[in-house]
Design a protein around this motif. Structure first.
Motif, PDB file in Angstrom:
ATOM      1  N   GLY A 117       0.822  -1.203   0.000  1.00  0.00           N
ATOM      2  CA  GLY A 117       0.000   0.000   0.000  1.00  0.00           C
ATOM      3  C   GLY A 117       0.855   1.251   0.000  1.00  0.00           C
ATOM      4  O   GLY A 117       0.530   2.247  -0.662  1.00  0.00           O
ATOM      5  N   SER A 118       1.967   1.206   0.729  1.00  0.00           N
ATOM      6  CA  SER A 118       2.854   2.373   0.791  1.00  0.00           C
ATOM      7  C   SER A 118       3.413   2.701  -0.587  1.00  0.00           C
ATOM      8  O   SER A 118       3.407   3.859  -1.011  1.00  0.00           O
ATOM      9  N   TYR A 150      -3.716   6.815   8.327  1.00  0.00           N
ATOM     10  CA  TYR A 150      -2.519   6.033   8.004  1.00  0.00           C
ATOM     11  C   TYR A 150      -2.544   5.705   6.520  1.00  0.00           C
ATOM     12  O   TYR A 150      -3.491   5.084   6.030  1.00  0.00           O
ATOM     13  N   GLU A 223      -9.106   7.879   3.081  1.00  0.00           N
ATOM     14  CA  GLU A 223      -9.696   6.538   3.126  1.00  0.00           C
ATOM     15  C   GLU A 223     -11.197   6.748   3.266  1.00  0.00           C
ATOM     16  O   GLU A 223     -11.617   7.603   4.065  1.00  0.00           O
ATOM     17  N   ASP A 256      -7.968   5.990  -0.827  1.00  0.00           N
ATOM     18  CA  ASP A 256      -7.086   4.918  -0.370  1.00  0.00           C
ATOM     19  C   ASP A 256      -7.969   3.781   0.133  1.00  0.00           C
ATOM     20  O   ASP A 256      -8.554   3.855   1.214  1.00  0.00           O
ATOM     21  N   ILE A 259      -7.508  -0.669   3.057  1.00  0.00           N
ATOM     22  CA  ILE A 259      -8.314  -1.435   4.027  1.00  0.00           C
ATOM     23  C   ILE A 259      -9.752  -1.617   3.512  1.00  0.00           C
ATOM     24  O   ILE A 259     -10.315  -2.710   3.579  1.00  0.00           O
ATOM     25  N   LYS A 285      -3.668  -5.234   0.320  1.00  0.00           N
ATOM     26  CA  LYS A 285      -4.262  -6.133   1.318  1.00  0.00           C
ATOM     27  C   LYS A 285      -5.240  -7.190   0.749  1.00  0.00           C
ATOM     28  O   LYS A 285      -4.820  -8.235   0.318  1.00  0.00           O
TER      29      LYS A 285
HETATM   30  C1  LIG Z   1      -5.221   2.844   4.396  1.00  0.00           C
HETATM   31  C2  LIG Z   1      -3.854   2.290   4.265  1.00  0.00           C
HETATM   32  N1  LIG Z   1      -3.055   2.754   3.290  1.00  0.00           N
HETATM   33  C3  LIG Z   1      -1.818   2.277   3.109  1.00  0.00           C
HETATM   34  C4  LIG Z   1      -1.308   1.318   3.944  1.00  0.00           C
HETATM   35  C5  LIG Z   1       0.093   0.838   3.755  1.00  0.00           C
HETATM   36  O1  LIG Z   1       0.110  -0.443   3.246  1.00  0.00           O
HETATM   37  P1  LIG Z   1       1.436  -1.331   3.381  1.00  0.00           P
HETATM   38  O2  LIG Z   1       1.610  -1.677   4.809  1.00  0.00           O
HETATM   39  O3  LIG Z   1       1.115  -2.513   2.497  1.00  0.00           O
HETATM   40  O4  LIG Z   1       2.560  -0.538   2.835  1.00  0.00           O
HETATM   41  C6  LIG Z   1      -2.104   0.797   4.965  1.00  0.00           C
HETATM   42  C7  LIG Z   1      -1.603  -0.276   5.855  1.00  0.00           C
HETATM   43  O5  LIG Z   1      -2.215  -0.647   6.824  1.00  0.00           O
HETATM   44  C8  LIG Z   1      -3.400   1.312   5.144  1.00  0.00           C
HETATM   45  O6  LIG Z   1      -4.184   0.880   6.144  1.00  0.00           O
END
Ligand SMILES: Cc1ncc(COP(=O)(O)O)c(C=O)c1O
Length: 454
Positions: A117-118, A150, A223, A256, A259, A285
């Motif tokens: 996700g990052s 997040y 989100e 985003d 989740i 995810k």
């Molecule tokens: C809404 C959201 N975006 C991005 C991320 C980041 O994902 P990752 O841990 O796969 O880099 C997360 C991780 O929990 C998340 O909850």
């Protein structure tokens, strides 16, 4: 045979864990998870745990699906790796791109693959810059995000996140990332009607635009429901107002769905739950139910067409963008989620049952608010229900409740003093009953520790 003590010793000596106080962990000793099936995990001491968090909000399909293992093995034998850089692709990457074009909301016809996700949010931060450069508006670059949220941990994703330690530890946010208040009615809404508060929270975006100038703001990211920020469910009035403001000021909208995506909020995507029409959508995810790392940026056709027509070579990509084994596993995961009606059942039956059973916990003396949607929920613990006053942070009430929960066989997470739940979408009614009983017991034990009579 390797014993728990040996694993703990090796872990202590060699392993640095994410989002963990290493000294505290080393003193306590790590819990070693050794196997899983359905909605249950087992640790190396043979304890069974009901996984109320679906791993890290990701194992939609539940553990132990051999179809995914078989697909991964077959793909590894056929073609374990090839890249998608130099005018090549692999069948799983192509098929997954096409499947996502069908499954995601209308207009999001293109995908760029990443592994987390990052990375996907980092990719979006760069695409926003590229988009406005191509549109001849290089000053329109700032991305507006929210406090509490997040969005991940890379330099850009951590800048997008709105959690203080993620900034202070690393001298972030980077320039060009700003934050507004979250639509967190329970904590910040006071006496206001939730819908009025939702509109006002959205108008914080307008205030930020007035402050910085619309000509400097390239995008807004949110989100649909904030997960790791403490399951902050926006009032219904929030998203329509955000979208009106983005449209009026020509600001790109990023949803985003790391989740919320793949059934977590009921429908397939949080954008459907809240009628959001984004330019970019982040997915990860639940895309593979966590069986292998894979993520993606869904790009709306109106953005993709500009990048394709005028962008030339995109100077961005990962060795593992569109990894064939991860894509094959994601495809099989999606096939099962559709074919077995897992998202549909969670949305129509088990999700509402989960929410109804949780809502009954609102009477508990420690519980200020129970909130949630679909198969994600937060239970906010407070010292004074009438005044909505939190416990002093130093009392670590959330962590105490989490520890009681774990000791009684349920994985439940604490975000501040919000107890967070996000079980696998395959959880059945009997398992939900078991989960609720464990939550109630953890609440009672926490109340007992605090000298409160449940
Ligand atoms: C809404 C959201 N975006 C991005 C991320 C980041 O994902 P990752 O841990 O796969 O880099 C997360 C991780 O929990 C998340 O909850």
């Amino acid at each position: 045979m390797t014993t728990t003590a040996i694993w703990q010793e090796r872990d202590r000596e060699h392993h640095l864990h994410p989002f963990t106080d290493a000294r505290a962990l080393n003193a306590a000793g790590v819990r070693v998870i050794t196997k899983a099936d359905g909605v249950y995990l087992w640790d190396s001491e043979g304890n069974r745990l009901l996984d109320g968090m679906a791993g890290l909000w990701c194992v939609q399909i539940g553990y132990g699906r051999r179809e995914l293992a078989r697909v991964a093995a077959a793909q590894m034998e056929e073609l374990p790796y090839y890249n998608t850089f130099f005018q090549t692709a692999t069948p799983p990457a192509i098929d997954l791109a096409a499947k996502l074009g069908e499954l995601t909301p209308a207009g999001l016809g293109h995908v760029f693959f990443a592994n987390s996700g990052s990375e996907a949010n980092d990719t979006i931060a760069k695409m926003v810059r590229r988009y406005w450069n191509l549109r001849g508006r290089p000053e329109k670059k700032t991305i507006v995000s929210r406090h509490y949220v997040y969005h991940g941990v890379t330099m850009a994703a951590a800048s997008l996140s709105g959690l203080a330690p993620m900034h202070t530890q690393f001298d972030l946010p980077l320039p060009g990332f700003v934050h507004i208040d979250a639509p967190y009615w329970y904590r910040h809404g006071g006496d206001r009607d939730p819908e009025d508060f939702g509109r006002a929270a959205a108008r914080a975006l307008e205030t930020k635009i007035a402050e910085l100038g619309a000509e400097t703001i390239g995008a807004f990211i949110g989100e649909p429901v904030m997960g790791a920020g403490g399951v902050i469910v926006p009032p219904k009035s929030y998203w329509p107002e955000i979208q009106r403001i983005c449209r009026e000021h020509d600001i790109l909208l990023i949803a985003d769905e790391v989740i919320c995506g793949f059934g977590r909020t009921g429908p397939w995507f949080g954008c459907e739950t809240y009628d959001i029409h984004p330019d970019f959508m982040t997915i990860a995810k639940g895309l593979s139910s966590g069986y292998l790392p894979v993520s993606g940026v869904m790009v709306h056709d109106r953005v993709a067409e500009l990048l394709i027509a005028e962008g030339g070579e995109l100077a961005h990509g990962f060795t593992y963008s569109g990894h064939p084994v991860a894509c094959a596993v994601a495809l099989e995961n999606l096939r099962i989620l559709v074919y077995e009606g897992i998202v549909d059942r969670a949305g129509a039956e088990t999700g509402p049952y989960f929410q109804a059973r949780l809502a009954a916990l609102a009477d508990h003396p420690l519980v200020g608010e129970v909130r949630g949607v679909g198969m994600v929920a937060g239970i906010e613990l407070v010292e004074d229900k009438a005044a909505r006053r939190s416990f002093d942070e130093g009392r670590k009430v959330g962590a105490t409740c989490r520890d009681h929960s774990l000791a009684n066989g349920l994985v439940m997470r604490a975000v501040r003093d919000v107890m967070v739940l996000s079980p696998p979408l395959v959880i059945g009614r009997a398992e939900i009953d078991e989960l609720i009983a464990a939550v109630a017991r953890a609440l009672d034990l926490t109340a007992r520790d605090l000298g409160i009579t449940p």
